[in-house]
Design an enzyme around this catalytic site. Structure first.
Site, PDB file in Angstrom:
ATOM      1  N   GLY A   1      -1.669   5.011  -3.567  1.00 30.33           N
ATOM      2  CA  GLY A   1      -0.403   4.771  -4.147  1.00 30.33           C
ATOM      3  C   GLY A   1      -0.369   3.566  -5.019  1.00 30.33           C
TER       4      GLY A   1
ATOM      5  N   SER B   1       1.056  -1.274  -0.196  1.00 26.36           N
ATOM      6  CA  SER B   1      -0.165  -0.001   0.035  1.00 26.36           C
ATOM      7  C   SER B   1       0.988   1.203   0.121  1.00 26.36           C
ATOM      8  CB  SER B   1      -0.853  -0.146   1.230  1.00 26.36           C
ATOM      9  OG  SER B   1      -1.542   1.256   1.397  1.00 26.36           O
TER      10      SER B   1
END
Length: 347
Positions: free
Chosen positions: A258, A91
């Site tokens: 992201g 993540s």
């Protein structure tokens, strides 16, 4: 006050998305790699995730990161990511939070003006370039593991909606990526609840109908997340676009995401919309921004892949000790369908 267990937690957010960091209380986690440690936590110690993320101590509008000693000699620290319903291999937003907490609390020494850092995620080693001044982390740029496209323009039958055409790409999670306008969305805050309802339906249908098996680690999850996108535009010769990522069980990622940015870069490159080295700014539903680029090209198994880097800034919000009274009727928390999309209580 009497607690049968206590966790030390540093509150943090990146672009509005909460990614709290557990810095103490977990103890030893067996495993020769961070991915093995992730599997152990998921299968043997899921009580930690439930205790800290479910109500009454937690909330669906947050993620959690457990900081652990690394298993690789190049890494300064390791971490395992926990979300409301899964343990992602990677993540981006959470990585930025972890790096910020490690440096600003002194768990890892900060060097100004730049701290070069390597962390070990369940997806592999993540290199970071952290800009620092006066004890504050101003920016974290991480180089992600390679991102690639599983499917382009794949038709999926979604109950109550019909045929939806979408892309599927890996950026640390496997994303079903949909043009928001195709479903009548503009990607504005007032659409958040509707995006979640539709996004969860699309994710479920895509996971059932399309294969997404990672060629290097088939234990990585298949399609578990949905990303709605707006068209690319130019701002002073920089590519910019908005997206809204729906995280299970049905909430909007507050930051630009992201891994979603990485997956979108892979799709953009596959469609000849971006070149390596070209800047791409990704916006969230609340207008926070990540800056990204394609660092290089590579292959993952039989897939052409890109090596993305993504940059953002995080802020520490609080420090707390979270515990459990042995008489508490909800030691593993509960969920209600008013916010979690479904109900469940565990004692």
């Amino acid at each position: 006050m009497r607690f049968s267990k206590v966790f030390n937690v540093v509150g943090c957010h990146v672009g509005g998305e909460v990614g709290n960091v557990v810095v103490g209380g977990v103890g030893d986690v067996p495993g020769d790699t961070m991915f093995q440690k992730r599997l152990y936590l998921e299968n043997k110690r899921d009580d930690i995730r439930q205790l800290l993320l479910k109500e009454p101590r937690g909330s669906m509008i947050r993620s959690l990161n457990v900081v652990l000693p690394p298993t690789h000699p190049d890494a300064a620290m390791g971490y395992v990511i926990m979300e409301s319903e899964e343990y992602p291999a990677m993540s981006g937003g959470n990585t930025i939070c972890v790096a910020t907490v490690l440096l600003e609390t002194g768990m890892v020494p900060m060097q100004e003006p730049v701290t070069e850092l390597t962390l070990e995620s369940p997806a592999g080693l993540i290199k970071l370039h952290c800009e620092c001044r006066d004890g504050k982390v101003l920016s974290v740029r991480f180089v992600n593991q390679p991102a690639f496209v599983y499917h382009l323009d794949a038709p999926v039958e979604v109950e109550g909606i019909g045929t939806v055409t979408l892309d599927v790409a890996w950026g640390g999670m496997a994303f079903a990526i949909i043009d928001a306008a195709d479903l009548g969305f503009e990607l504005v805050p007032d659409e958040a609840r509707d995006l979640c309802v539709v996004g969860e339906k699309i994710k479920t249908a895509a996971a059932e109908q399309l294969k997404a098996i990672h060629p290097e680690n088939p234990q990585f999850a298949g399609i578990t997340i949905t990303e709605f996108t707006n068209p690319l535009r130019r701002e002073n010769d920089t590519l910019v676009a908005k997206n809204a990522v729906v995280v299970s069980p049905g909430r909007i990622d507050r930051c630009p995401c992201g891994t979603g940015t990485s997956a979108r870069l892979a799709v953009m490159h596959a469609r000849n919309q971006i070149k390596p080295g070209e800047k791409f700014i990704h916006e969230s539903l609340i207008d926070s921004r990540f800056e990204s680029t394609i660092e290089s090209l590579t292959r993952v198994g039989d897939y052409d892949a890109v090596v993305p880097s993504v940059a953002g800034q995080a802020w520490i919000t609080d420090m707390s000790q979270v515990g459990i009274d042995p008489t508490d009727p909800f030691p593993l928390g509960y969920t209600l369908s008013d916010s979690w999309m479904r109900s469940g209580a565990t004692s």
